[in-house]
Scaffold this active site. Structure first.
Site, PDB file in Angstrom:
ATOM      1  N   LEU A 271       0.723  -1.273   0.024  1.00 15.52           N
ATOM      2  CA  LEU A 271      -0.178   0.021  -0.048  1.00 15.52           C
ATOM      3  C   LEU A 271       0.717   0.997   0.124  1.00 15.52           C
ATOM      4  CD1 LEU A 271      -2.425  -0.995   2.865  1.00 15.52           C
ATOM      5  CD2 LEU A 271      -2.965  -0.945   0.458  1.00 15.52           C
ATOM      6  N   ASP A 272       0.633   2.215  -0.682  1.00 17.77           N
ATOM      7  CA  ASP A 272       1.620   3.385  -0.751  1.00 17.77           C
ATOM      8  C   ASP A 272       1.382   4.121   0.553  1.00 17.77           C
ATOM      9  OD1 ASP A 272      -0.269   5.400  -0.592  1.00 17.77           O
ATOM     10  OD2 ASP A 272      -0.405   5.437  -2.913  1.00 17.77           O
ATOM     11  N   MET A 273       2.616   4.793   0.677  1.00 15.59           N
ATOM     12  CA  MET A 273       2.491   5.612   2.031  1.00 15.59           C
ATOM     13  C   MET A 273       1.364   6.110   2.399  1.00 15.59           C
ATOM     14  SD  MET A 273       5.413   8.317   2.933  1.00 15.59           S
ATOM     15  CE  MET A 273       5.630   9.066   4.791  1.00 15.59           C
TER      16      MET A 273
END
Length: 170
Positions: free
Chosen positions: A102-104
């Site tokens: 999952l991106d930041m």
């Protein structure tokens, strides 16, 4: 078992990182320093890293984490940002790594494990495991964007296609 796999199963590092550790001359098997790739170890062999014995982890762990926004999905970040794996270090002594990403700035469920076979089965497209994403935005987007996602889009040379997409106003 190959030495780099043994070290990875011992929670030392990833297989690739273990190859660099071996090449640096930091590993010995039965008292003999090993620097070549392809070396194999048997269950009765004694493996040392930097003079300390290492043993494969015997316990397989599977952790579902509700990752909060602000954490990156990597085991170490060259920019010094906090990692999702950091959230698990107090509770687990095993070297756990994330399955997928999952991106930041995203939050949500993400799996962590030390079981490479399980990870490979889950991540491989042949498993046909459906993933569902809810994307919230404050920006307007054109309605044809949903159709484009359903037809499929190419990002960095990789083709992505969703089964369905819908806009919901809140």
């Amino acid at each position: 078992m190959r030495l780099q796999v043994y070290l990875a199963h011992a929670g030392v590092a990833s297989r690739r990182a273990c190859e660099a550790i071996i090449a640096a001359g930091r590993v010995s098997v039965n008292g003999i320093t090993v620097t070549g790739m392809g070396s194999k170890v048997a269950p009765e062999d004694i493996v040392h890293l930097d003079g300390k014995p290492v043993y494969p982890e015997t316990r397989k762990c599977y952790v579902l984490l509700n990752k909060p926004a602000g954490f990156v999905c990597t085991l170490s970040d060259e920019k010094g940002r906090p990692t999702a794996a950091d959230l698990l270090k107090e509770a687990y002594s095993e070297r756990l790594y994330n399955i997928g990403r999952l991106d930041m700035f995203s939050s949500g469920a993400i799996l962590f494990t030390n079981d490479g076979d399980f990870s490979a089965k889950i991540e491989h497209p042949s498993a046909q495991i459906e993933k569902e994403y809810l994307i919230e935005t404050t920006q307007d987007f054109p309605p044809e964007l949903l159709t484009r996602f359903q037809r499929g889009i190419r990002v960095d040379g990789i083709f992505y296609k969703c089964r369905s997409a819908a806009a919901v106003n809140r």
